[in-house]
Enzyme design. Structure first.
Site, PDB file in Angstrom:
ATOM      1  N   ARG A 101       0.836  -1.206   0.000  1.00 50.93           N
ATOM      2  CA  ARG A 101       0.000   0.000   0.000  1.00 50.93           C
ATOM      3  C   ARG A 101       0.872   1.259   0.000  1.00 50.93           C
ATOM      4  O   ARG A 101       1.881   1.324   0.706  1.00 50.93           O
ATOM      5  CB  ARG A 101      -0.938   0.000   1.215  1.00 50.93           C
ATOM      6  CG  ARG A 101      -1.935  -1.136   1.153  1.00 50.93           C
ATOM      7  CD  ARG A 101      -3.063  -1.031   2.174  1.00 50.93           C
ATOM      8  NE  ARG A 101      -3.748  -2.298   2.234  1.00 50.93           N
ATOM      9  CZ  ARG A 101      -4.663  -2.717   1.341  1.00 50.93           C
ATOM     10  NH1 ARG A 101      -5.032  -1.927   0.350  1.00 50.93           N
ATOM     11  NH2 ARG A 101      -5.213  -3.915   1.449  1.00 50.93           N
ATOM     12  N   ASP A 102       0.439   2.227  -0.823  1.00 51.86           N
ATOM     13  CA  ASP A 102       1.140   3.509  -0.903  1.00 51.86           C
ATOM     14  C   ASP A 102       0.993   4.252   0.430  1.00 51.86           C
ATOM     15  O   ASP A 102      -0.084   4.273   1.035  1.00 51.86           O
ATOM     16  CB  ASP A 102       0.557   4.333  -2.055  1.00 51.86           C
ATOM     17  CG  ASP A 102       1.430   5.502  -2.432  1.00 51.86           C
ATOM     18  OD1 ASP A 102       1.975   5.491  -3.543  1.00 51.86           O
ATOM     19  OD2 ASP A 102       1.562   6.442  -1.604  1.00 51.86           O
ATOM     20  N   ASN A 112       4.689   6.419 -13.608  1.00 49.56           N
ATOM     21  CA  ASN A 112       5.295   7.723 -13.843  1.00 49.56           C
ATOM     22  C   ASN A 112       6.757   7.522 -14.222  1.00 49.56           C
ATOM     23  O   ASN A 112       7.472   6.764 -13.561  1.00 49.56           O
ATOM     24  CB  ASN A 112       5.209   8.590 -12.583  1.00 49.56           C
ATOM     25  CG  ASN A 112       3.773   8.887 -12.191  1.00 49.56           C
ATOM     26  OD1 ASN A 112       2.924   9.096 -13.067  1.00 49.56           O
ATOM     27  ND2 ASN A 112       3.493   8.900 -10.908  1.00 49.56           N
ATOM     28  N   VAL A 120      10.415   8.199  -6.695  1.00 45.42           N
ATOM     29  CA  VAL A 120      11.202   7.043  -6.241  1.00 45.42           C
ATOM     30  C   VAL A 120      11.710   6.317  -7.483  1.00 45.42           C
ATOM     31  O   VAL A 120      10.912   5.864  -8.316  1.00 45.42           O
ATOM     32  CB  VAL A 120      10.362   6.096  -5.359  1.00 45.42           C
ATOM     33  CG1 VAL A 120      11.225   4.925  -4.888  1.00 45.42           C
ATOM     34  CG2 VAL A 120       9.779   6.841  -4.151  1.00 45.42           C
ATOM     35  N   HIS A 172       7.837   1.383 -10.600  1.00 44.01           N
ATOM     36  CA  HIS A 172       6.644   0.960  -9.854  1.00 44.01           C
ATOM     37  C   HIS A 172       5.386   1.311 -10.626  1.00 44.01           C
ATOM     38  O   HIS A 172       5.308   2.335 -11.288  1.00 44.01           O
ATOM     39  CB  HIS A 172       6.607   1.573  -8.452  1.00 44.01           C
ATOM     40  CG  HIS A 172       6.770   3.064  -8.422  1.00 44.01           C
ATOM     41  ND1 HIS A 172       8.011   3.671  -8.543  1.00 44.01           N
ATOM     42  CD2 HIS A 172       5.884   4.061  -8.298  1.00 44.01           C
ATOM     43  CE1 HIS A 172       7.860   4.989  -8.476  1.00 44.01           C
ATOM     44  NE2 HIS A 172       6.573   5.250  -8.342  1.00 44.01           N
TER      45      HIS A 172
HETATM   46  P1  DGP Z   1       5.982   8.267  -7.843  1.00 44.53           P
HETATM   47  O1  DGP Z   1       5.553   9.689  -7.633  1.00 44.53           O
HETATM   48  O2  DGP Z   1       5.336   7.649  -9.081  1.00 44.53           O
HETATM   49  O3  DGP Z   1       7.474   8.079  -7.784  1.00 44.53           O
HETATM   50  O4  DGP Z   1       5.335   7.464  -6.621  1.00 44.53           O
HETATM   51  C1  DGP Z   1       5.999   7.210  -5.442  1.00 44.53           C
HETATM   52  C2  DGP Z   1       4.952   6.788  -4.449  1.00 44.53           C
HETATM   53  O5  DGP Z   1       5.603   6.120  -3.383  1.00 44.53           O
HETATM   54  C3  DGP Z   1       4.174   7.937  -3.807  1.00 44.53           C
HETATM   55  O6  DGP Z   1       2.792   7.789  -4.138  1.00 44.53           O
HETATM   56  C4  DGP Z   1       4.391   7.784  -2.317  1.00 44.53           C
HETATM   57  C5  DGP Z   1       4.944   6.408  -2.171  1.00 44.53           C
HETATM   58  N1  DGP Z   1       5.944   6.231  -1.150  1.00 44.53           N
HETATM   59  C6  DGP Z   1       7.063   6.969  -0.974  1.00 44.53           C
HETATM   60  N2  DGP Z   1       7.804   6.486   0.046  1.00 44.53           N
HETATM   61  C7  DGP Z   1       7.126   5.392   0.509  1.00 44.53           C
HETATM   62  C8  DGP Z   1       7.384   4.462   1.548  1.00 44.53           C
HETATM   63  O7  DGP Z   1       8.382   4.520   2.272  1.00 44.53           O
HETATM   64  N3  DGP Z   1       6.462   3.491   1.740  1.00 44.53           N
HETATM   65  C9  DGP Z   1       5.341   3.373   0.964  1.00 44.53           C
HETATM   66  N4  DGP Z   1       4.497   2.373   1.222  1.00 44.53           N
HETATM   67  N5  DGP Z   1       5.076   4.237  -0.034  1.00 44.53           N
HETATM   68  C10 DGP Z   1       5.951   5.236  -0.253  1.00 44.53           C
END
Ligand code: DGP
Length: 114
Positions: free
Chosen positions: A29-30, A87, A96, A100
């Site tokens: 989960r995000d 993205n 990140v 993903h």
């Molecule tokens: P993007 O913007 O496409 O690179 O999406 C990165 C997503 O990752 C963003 O929606 C927030 C999520 N995210 C960032 N750090 C963490 C983390 O430590 N744990 C989780 N579960 N999600 C994270």
């Protein structure tokens, strides 16, 4: 390549709410959900961006989508509908740098997203 937070999650070094995993793929989960269901599906292999995909990754990309389909079914959003988004790089909002796939659902999703 540089390690990322998602690499650490894939290796179990930091916690995440993992909803699916197999030999090649992890889904969790995000942390900052943009919809009631917001799950990230990643390859265990650290690929930086979509631009870095190679022909040899073709099957792996298929596995990402098959995992997304399975998770959507499990989460109960398959029939109503959901969105998958990847993205690529800064202009698209990638923050990140470990490939993903976002799986979003659980509410009506606006299109175009803006
Ligand atoms: P993007 O913007 O496409 O690179 O999406 C990165 C997503 O990752 C963003 O929606 C927030 C999520 N995210 C960032 N750090 C963490 C983390 O430590 N744990 C989780 N579960 N999600 C994270």
């Amino acid at each position: 390549m540089m390690d990322t937070i998602f690499g650490k999650i894939a290796r179990g070094e930091i916690p995440a709410d993992i909803v699916y995993e197999d030999e090649d793929v992890v889904a969790f989960r995000d942390l900052h959900p943009q919809a009631p269901i917001h799950i990230l599906v990643i390859p265990r292999k650290p690929i930086r961006t979509l631009n870095d995909l190679e022909a040899a990754d073709a099957e792996l990309v298929g596995r990402l989508f098959l995992a997304a389909r399975k998770v959507a079914e499990r989460e109960g959003i398959a029939a109503a509908g959901y969105r998958t988004v990847i993205n690529c790089n800064a202009a698209a909002g990638q923050t990140v740098f470990h490939l993903h796939l976002h799986l979003l659902g659980g509410r009506p999703l606006r299109w175009p997203p803006g």
